[in-house]
Design a protein around this motif. Structure first.
Motif, PDB file in Angstrom:
ATOM      1  N   TYR A 162       0.803  -1.101   0.039  1.00 43.59           N
ATOM      2  CA  TYR A 162       0.007   0.062   0.059  1.00 43.59           C
ATOM      3  C   TYR A 162       1.005   1.366   0.047  1.00 43.59           C
ATOM      4  O   TYR A 162       1.884   1.446   0.725  1.00 43.59           O
ATOM      5  CB  TYR A 162      -0.956   0.047   1.099  1.00 43.59           C
ATOM      6  CG  TYR A 162      -2.123  -1.079   1.278  1.00 43.59           C
ATOM      7  CD1 TYR A 162      -3.240  -0.929   0.415  1.00 43.59           C
ATOM      8  CD2 TYR A 162      -1.567  -2.226   1.699  1.00 43.59           C
ATOM      9  CE1 TYR A 162      -4.143  -1.864   0.510  1.00 43.59           C
ATOM     10  CE2 TYR A 162      -2.839  -3.323   1.774  1.00 43.59           C
ATOM     11  CZ  TYR A 162      -3.950  -3.094   1.136  1.00 43.59           C
ATOM     12  OH  TYR A 162      -5.006  -3.999   0.967  1.00 43.59           O
ATOM     13  N   LEU A 163       0.597   2.348  -0.871  1.00 44.93           N
ATOM     14  CA  LEU A 163       1.284   3.344  -1.039  1.00 44.93           C
ATOM     15  C   LEU A 163       1.448   4.082   0.476  1.00 44.93           C
ATOM     16  O   LEU A 163       0.475   4.463   1.365  1.00 44.93           O
ATOM     17  CB  LEU A 163       0.541   4.224  -1.911  1.00 44.93           C
ATOM     18  CG  LEU A 163       1.313   5.785  -2.329  1.00 44.93           C
ATOM     19  CD1 LEU A 163       2.471   5.275  -3.206  1.00 44.93           C
ATOM     20  CD2 LEU A 163       0.475   6.732  -3.190  1.00 44.93           C
ATOM     21  N   GLY A 164       2.663   4.419   0.739  1.00 40.56           N
ATOM     22  CA  GLY A 164       2.847   5.108   1.974  1.00 40.56           C
ATOM     23  C   GLY A 164       2.930   4.231   3.244  1.00 40.56           C
ATOM     24  O   GLY A 164       3.597   4.753   4.270  1.00 40.56           O
ATOM     25  N   THR A 165       2.542   3.038   3.261  1.00 43.58           N
ATOM     26  CA  THR A 165       2.465   2.368   4.504  1.00 43.58           C
ATOM     27  C   THR A 165       3.707   1.813   4.846  1.00 43.58           C
ATOM     28  O   THR A 165       3.996   1.760   6.074  1.00 43.58           O
ATOM     29  CB  THR A 165       1.431   0.995   4.255  1.00 43.58           C
ATOM     30  OG1 THR A 165       0.354   1.519   3.989  1.00 43.58           O
ATOM     31  CG2 THR A 165       1.489   0.119   5.610  1.00 43.58           C
ATOM     32  N   THR A 166       4.740   1.608   3.965  1.00 44.10           N
ATOM     33  CA  THR A 166       6.109   0.966   4.487  1.00 44.10           C
ATOM     34  C   THR A 166       6.741   2.087   5.184  1.00 44.10           C
ATOM     35  O   THR A 166       7.253   1.946   6.212  1.00 44.10           O
ATOM     36  CB  THR A 166       6.857   0.587   3.070  1.00 44.10           C
ATOM     37  OG1 THR A 166       6.128  -0.561   2.447  1.00 44.10           O
ATOM     38  CG2 THR A 166       8.303   0.167   3.549  1.00 44.10           C
ATOM     39  N   ALA A 167       6.694   3.417   4.584  1.00 41.69           N
ATOM     40  CA  ALA A 167       7.325   4.447   5.338  1.00 41.69           C
ATOM     41  C   ALA A 167       6.823   4.768   6.817  1.00 41.69           C
ATOM     42  O   ALA A 167       7.399   4.733   7.660  1.00 41.69           O
ATOM     43  CB  ALA A 167       7.208   5.583   4.724  1.00 41.69           C
ATOM     44  N   LYS A 168       5.412   4.545   6.839  1.00 45.35           N
ATOM     45  CA  LYS A 168       4.739   4.832   7.929  1.00 45.35           C
ATOM     46  C   LYS A 168       5.110   3.610   8.968  1.00 45.35           C
ATOM     47  O   LYS A 168       5.435   3.916  10.210  1.00 45.35           O
ATOM     48  CB  LYS A 168       3.199   4.605   7.746  1.00 45.35           C
ATOM     49  CG  LYS A 168       2.388   4.764   9.417  1.00 45.35           C
ATOM     50  CD  LYS A 168       0.929   4.639   8.786  1.00 45.35           C
ATOM     51  CE  LYS A 168      -0.133   4.609  10.038  1.00 45.35           C
ATOM     52  NZ  LYS A 168      -1.411   4.648   9.675  1.00 45.35           N
ATOM     53  N   ASN A 169       5.443   2.166   8.608  1.00 38.75           N
ATOM     54  CA  ASN A 169       5.622   1.301   9.519  1.00 38.75           C
ATOM     55  C   ASN A 169       7.245   1.506  10.019  1.00 38.75           C
ATOM     56  O   ASN A 169       7.352   1.262  11.090  1.00 38.75           O
ATOM     57  CB  ASN A 169       5.759  -0.006   8.602  1.00 38.75           C
ATOM     58  CG  ASN A 169       4.293  -0.452   8.535  1.00 38.75           C
ATOM     59  OD1 ASN A 169       3.353  -0.238   9.186  1.00 38.75           O
ATOM     60  ND2 ASN A 169       4.017  -1.493   7.413  1.00 38.75           N
ATOM     61  N   ILE A 170       7.941   1.845   9.219  1.00 38.95           N
ATOM     62  CA  ILE A 170       9.384   2.210   9.468  1.00 38.95           C
ATOM     63  C   ILE A 170       9.349   3.200  10.705  1.00 38.95           C
ATOM     64  O   ILE A 170      10.017   3.309  11.678  1.00 38.95           O
ATOM     65  CB  ILE A 170      10.197   2.650   8.472  1.00 38.95           C
ATOM     66  CG1 ILE A 170      10.387   1.392   7.282  1.00 38.95           C
ATOM     67  CG2 ILE A 170      11.649   3.332   8.778  1.00 38.95           C
ATOM     68  CD1 ILE A 170      11.146   2.060   6.222  1.00 38.95           C
ATOM     69  N   ARG A 171       8.582   4.357  10.487  1.00 35.85           N
ATOM     70  CA  ARG A 171       8.491   5.427  11.588  1.00 35.85           C
ATOM     71  C   ARG A 171       7.933   4.789  12.861  1.00 35.85           C
ATOM     72  O   ARG A 171       8.606   5.010  13.800  1.00 35.85           O
ATOM     73  CB  ARG A 171       7.645   6.511  10.911  1.00 35.85           C
ATOM     74  CG  ARG A 171       7.391   7.602  11.817  1.00 35.85           C
ATOM     75  CD  ARG A 171       6.565   8.909  11.433  1.00 35.85           C
ATOM     76  NE  ARG A 171       5.090   8.467  11.429  1.00 35.85           N
ATOM     77  CZ  ARG A 171       4.620   8.032  10.222  1.00 35.85           C
ATOM     78  NH1 ARG A 171       5.168   8.320   9.046  1.00 35.85           N
ATOM     79  NH2 ARG A 171       3.241   7.794  10.152  1.00 35.85           N
ATOM     80  N   ASN A 172       6.672   4.064  12.781  1.00 36.06           N
ATOM     81  CA  ASN A 172       6.342   3.266  13.991  1.00 36.06           C
ATOM     82  C   ASN A 172       7.285   2.724  14.651  1.00 36.06           C
ATOM     83  O   ASN A 172       7.265   2.554  15.959  1.00 36.06           O
ATOM     84  CB  ASN A 172       5.168   2.723  13.793  1.00 36.06           C
ATOM     85  CG  ASN A 172       3.886   3.547  13.224  1.00 36.06           C
ATOM     86  OD1 ASN A 172       3.759   4.479  13.620  1.00 36.06           O
ATOM     87  ND2 ASN A 172       2.967   2.921  12.245  1.00 36.06           N
ATOM     88  N   LEU A 173       8.145   1.800  14.045  1.00 36.82           N
ATOM     89  CA  LEU A 173       9.249   1.038  14.608  1.00 36.82           C
ATOM     90  C   LEU A 173      10.058   1.667  15.300  1.00 36.82           C
ATOM     91  O   LEU A 173      10.444   1.460  16.367  1.00 36.82           O
ATOM     92  CB  LEU A 173       9.537  -0.035  13.629  1.00 36.82           C
ATOM     93  CG  LEU A 173      10.493  -0.973  14.081  1.00 36.82           C
ATOM     94  CD1 LEU A 173       9.768  -2.075  15.267  1.00 36.82           C
ATOM     95  CD2 LEU A 173      10.888  -1.956  13.065  1.00 36.82           C
ATOM     96  N   PHE A 174      10.732   3.002  14.579  1.00 38.28           N
ATOM     97  CA  PHE A 174      11.619   3.728  15.195  1.00 38.28           C
ATOM     98  C   PHE A 174      11.016   4.549  16.439  1.00 38.28           C
ATOM     99  O   PHE A 174      11.674   4.786  17.607  1.00 38.28           O
ATOM    100  CB  PHE A 174      12.143   4.739  14.110  1.00 38.28           C
ATOM    101  CG  PHE A 174      13.293   4.261  13.310  1.00 38.28           C
ATOM    102  CD1 PHE A 174      14.645   4.383  13.653  1.00 38.28           C
ATOM    103  CD2 PHE A 174      13.239   3.242  12.264  1.00 38.28           C
ATOM    104  CE1 PHE A 174      15.647   4.025  13.051  1.00 38.28           C
ATOM    105  CE2 PHE A 174      14.111   2.949  11.617  1.00 38.28           C
ATOM    106  CZ  PHE A 174      15.429   3.172  11.869  1.00 38.28           C
ATOM    107  N   GLU A 175       9.846   4.811  16.313  1.00 36.63           N
ATOM    108  CA  GLU A 175       9.134   5.585  17.539  1.00 36.63           C
ATOM    109  C   GLU A 175       9.157   4.597  18.657  1.00 36.63           C
ATOM    110  O   GLU A 175       9.168   5.152  19.949  1.00 36.63           O
ATOM    111  CB  GLU A 175       7.884   6.057  17.229  1.00 36.63           C
ATOM    112  CG  GLU A 175       7.951   7.351  16.291  1.00 36.63           C
ATOM    113  CD  GLU A 175       6.343   7.570  15.834  1.00 36.63           C
ATOM    114  OE1 GLU A 175       5.437   7.069  16.253  1.00 36.63           O
ATOM    115  OE2 GLU A 175       6.194   8.846  15.424  1.00 36.63           O
ATOM    116  N   PHE A 176       8.974   3.310  18.434  1.00 32.50           N
ATOM    117  CA  PHE A 176       9.058   2.352  19.507  1.00 32.50           C
ATOM    118  C   PHE A 176      10.359   2.225  20.120  1.00 32.50           C
ATOM    119  O   PHE A 176      10.306   2.301  21.419  1.00 32.50           O
ATOM    120  CB  PHE A 176       8.656   0.938  19.065  1.00 32.50           C
ATOM    121  CG  PHE A 176       8.611  -0.013  19.944  1.00 32.50           C
ATOM    122  CD1 PHE A 176       7.690  -0.430  20.908  1.00 32.50           C
ATOM    123  CD2 PHE A 176       9.850  -0.891  20.009  1.00 32.50           C
ATOM    124  CE1 PHE A 176       7.883  -1.581  21.746  1.00 32.50           C
ATOM    125  CE2 PHE A 176      10.029  -1.700  21.030  1.00 32.50           C
ATOM    126  CZ  PHE A 176       9.186  -2.273  21.991  1.00 32.50           C
TER     127      PHE A 176
END
Length: 377
Positions: A162-176
């Motif tokens: 899905y468009l944009g979801t990979t970048a969002k997932n990376i951000r969420n993992l780094f925020e964790f």
């Protein structure tokens, strides 16, 4: 100032009303105090945590650390966690790699002294080199040495169609990783860090790399970022510059191969001389290849109800190297190739007599095989 990193993060969490961060870094401070023998302040902090409302704060070793972010579409977890108490992986590296790894660990363990001198503490490490040489296990080793959870990213969940979801997932993992002190490990790093000038790649992947770079830059110094790749030539040049340490994990040296052989033999034993010989015969192989050969030899001895011996190991080694006779008339040719392989591995160790014992022929026949090799070469 001692424990400045942990204390700073506790204060930061308190000012931002981030109770989870306060709890996690207080737990880390307790670990540091206990490891340095300062039991009185450690117990004091333990009592403070014990009186805290458990419904709002979760311990670092409790449920909160396992609350990894999930992909918004599939709801699959973005990473797996190995807690320090569960980290029992044994890693064997070359002497050079072990020294480099220990330098990285040592810099983190002495963060307070470095901070006092206003020297930045490295918190990112890129491991690269051929497959099967221990990059993933090295990540476990580092996490174990510094007593932090190992958070292993799941690429299959991280990368989305899905468009944009990979970048969002990376951000969420780094925020964790920002909230929880840990070692964040991204294996097969080239999958999300490819060069942006690759004309074959879609614009989406280029946006992913941009997002990745931003997240690496914003990662605080209390969590560590470890990445590994077998294809370092594919990485974006800007990605290389983001890492404080870059270590090429090479093939195991002879001493490492001897340790690996003894480790993979499990309950079986070889003499010191036999281990020395087999280590010489496997000089061009990775640790995972050596493990594969030994495992197959052990399996064969069990299934065939045969005594485990060195000949079984050499048989599997020759098969792994593709030196096997498919037809009866190829047998002589294969014997020549086996003799050549052993002789070239170490001429001092693999004498005519030793080669004869391994191949099940006389010393004279082994000599003739080697001479035939010389004539052919």
């Amino acid at each position: 100032m001692k424990y400045s990193i942990e204390i700073g993060k506790i204060v930061e969490g308190a000012l931002k009303h981030d109770r989870v961060k306060v709890r996690n870094y207080t737990e880390k401070l307790i670990q540091q105090l206990e490891s340095n023998g300062e039991t009185i302040p450690a117990n004091k902090f333990k009592r403070l945590l014990a009186t805290t409302d458990e419904s709002t704060l979760k311990a670092m070793g409790g449920n909160d650390i396992t609350k990894i972010p999930v992909d918004s579409e599939s709801r699959a977890m973005l990473a797996d966690i190995i807690l320090p108490s569960e980290n029992n992986i044994k890693v064997v590296l070359s002497k050079r790699n072990e020294e480099q790894m220990n330098d990285f660990v040592c810099s983190y363990k002495n963060a307070d002294e470095l901070n006092n001198l206003d020297i930045e503490v490295p918190n990112s490490l890129l491991l690269y080199g051929p497959p099967g040489c221990g990059k993933s296990k090295a990540a476990s080793y580092i996490a174990k040495e510094i007593g932090m959870p190992l958070v292993i990213a799941r690429l299959d969940s991280l990368i989305s169609s899905y468009l944009g979801t990979t970048a969002k997932n990376i951000r969420n993992l780094f925020e964790f990783a920002q909230r929880t002190p840990c070692v964040l490990f991204l294996d097969e790093f080239d999958a999300i860090a490819k060069a942006r000038d690759d004309n074959n790649e879609l614009g989406e992947l280029k946006r992913v790399v941009n997002s990745l770079l931003q997240n690496i830059d914003s990662l605080n110094k209390n969590s560590l970022l470890l990445c590994a790749t077998n294809h370092e030539d594919l990485l974006d040049s800007a990605v290389w510059r983001r890492f404080d340490y870059k270590i090429y994990i090479d093939l195991p040296d002879k001493e490492a191969r001897k340790q690996l052989i003894q480790l993979f033999l499990k309950t079986k034993e070889l003499s010191v001389k036999e281990v020395e010989e087999f280590a010489a015969a496997t000089k061009s192989l990775s640790g995972s290849s050596i493990e594969e050969i030994i495992t197959k030899a052990l399996r064969k001895s069990i299934l065939r109800k045969e005594n485990f011996n060195l000949q079984l190991l050499y048989s599997e080694l020759f098969k792994f190297k593709g030196i096997i006779a498919e037809q009866e008339e190829d047998e002589k040719k294969m014997q020549v190739l086996k003799a050549k392989y052993l002789r070239m591995s170490d001429e001092k160790i693999f004498s005519y007599n030793k080669i004869g014992n391994i191949l099940g022929v006389s010393k004279t026949t082994a000599s003739n095989l080697i001479n035939e090799v010389k004539e052919d070469g």
